[in-house]
Design a protein around this motif. Structure first.
Motif, PDB file in Angstrom:
ATOM      1  N   LEU A   1      36.880  26.308  30.533  1.00 26.45           N
ATOM      2  CA  LEU A   1      36.003  25.743  31.558  1.00 26.45           C
ATOM      3  C   LEU A   1      36.743  25.417  32.854  1.00 26.45           C
ATOM      4  O   LEU A   1      36.127  25.322  33.915  1.00 26.45           O
ATOM      5  N   LEU A   2      38.046  25.247  32.768  1.00 29.43           N
ATOM      6  CA  LEU A   2      38.829  24.960  33.968  1.00 29.43           C
ATOM      7  C   LEU A   2      38.738  26.096  34.981  1.00 29.43           C
ATOM      8  O   LEU A   2      38.829  25.871  36.192  1.00 29.43           O
ATOM      9  N   ALA A   3      38.569  27.309  34.498  1.00 26.37           N
ATOM     10  CA  ALA A   3      38.518  28.459  35.400  1.00 26.37           C
ATOM     11  C   ALA A   3      37.412  28.313  36.442  1.00 26.37           C
ATOM     12  O   ALA A   3      37.591  28.702  37.601  1.00 26.37           O
ATOM     13  N   ALA A   4      36.301  27.732  36.068  1.00 23.19           N
ATOM     14  CA  ALA A   4      35.187  27.553  37.009  1.00 23.19           C
ATOM     15  C   ALA A   4      35.556  26.612  38.153  1.00 23.19           C
ATOM     16  O   ALA A   4      34.936  26.644  39.218  1.00 23.19           O
ATOM     17  N   GLU A   5      36.592  25.785  37.951  1.00 28.12           N
ATOM     18  CA  GLU A   5      37.036  24.841  38.982  1.00 28.12           C
ATOM     19  C   GLU A   5      38.215  25.370  39.800  1.00 28.12           C
ATOM     20  O   GLU A   5      38.584  24.774  40.811  1.00 28.12           O
ATOM     21  N   PHE A   6      38.819  26.450  39.366  1.00 25.23           N
ATOM     22  CA  PHE A   6      40.027  26.956  40.017  1.00 25.23           C
ATOM     23  C   PHE A   6      39.632  27.748  41.261  1.00 25.23           C
ATOM     24  O   PHE A   6      39.168  28.886  41.167  1.00 25.23           O
TER      25      PHE A   6
END
Length: 163
Positions: free
Chosen positions: A73-78
């Motif tokens: 889910l971190l990818a959506a914030e990167f």
């Protein structure tokens, strides 16, 4: 015990061979370069769910035992909108560095390039939608700074068969 004793000269011989390898002459002469660890783990800044996680930042998924589904889910914030390849390379060059090495895929399995074998990459999984490694490669060529990529193959915590 005998096996250990025999392994030492082999390791020493391989090391000596690498030191004499003419293909590494440029590296021996360069002596000074930049190694960049950069990826999803940078978002966490050593913290998970409000708690500090000891150790180096790029190992946070492993050390904090973050489940793959949560970590993904971190990818959506990167979204590193301030990334500027020309600035990074210029900084290295002004400091006298002759090469840059950057993590293209670290142990978390996330690719900082447009991967043909996975959508878990900066193009498909993030809002950034650019290939910073391509931009860095182009800029290194322009400014005559060598570029190398660190790529974690078998230690991939994202892949079920990775250690």
């Amino acid at each position: 015990m005998k096996q250990s004793v025999e392994a030492i000269p082999v390791a020493r011989s391989q090391r000596d061979g690498a030191q004499a390898d003419p293909r590494l002459a440029w590296w021996r002469e360069a002596r000074f370069g930049m190694f960049i660890h950069w990826g999803l783990y940078a978002l966490l800044a050593g913290r998970w769910k409000g708690e500090s996680v000891p150790g180096i930042g790029e190992w946070i998924m492993h050390r904090a035992r973050i489940p793959v589904a949560e970590y993904e889910l971190l990818a959506a914030e990167f979204n590193p909108i301030r990334f500027d390849a020309a600035e990074w390379v210029s900084l290295a060059k002004r400091a006298g560095q002759k090469y840059i090495v950057i993590t293209s895929k670290h142990h978390d399995g996330f690719c900082l390039f447009d991967s043909a074998v996975s959508d878990y990459d900066i193009i498909d999984a993030t809002p950034f939608g650019r290939d910073p490694l391509r931009e860095l490669a182009d800029e290194c060529a322009r400014q005559e700074v060598r570029l190398g990529f660190y790529y974690s193959q078998t230690q991939d915590w994202h892949h079920p068969d990775g250690n």
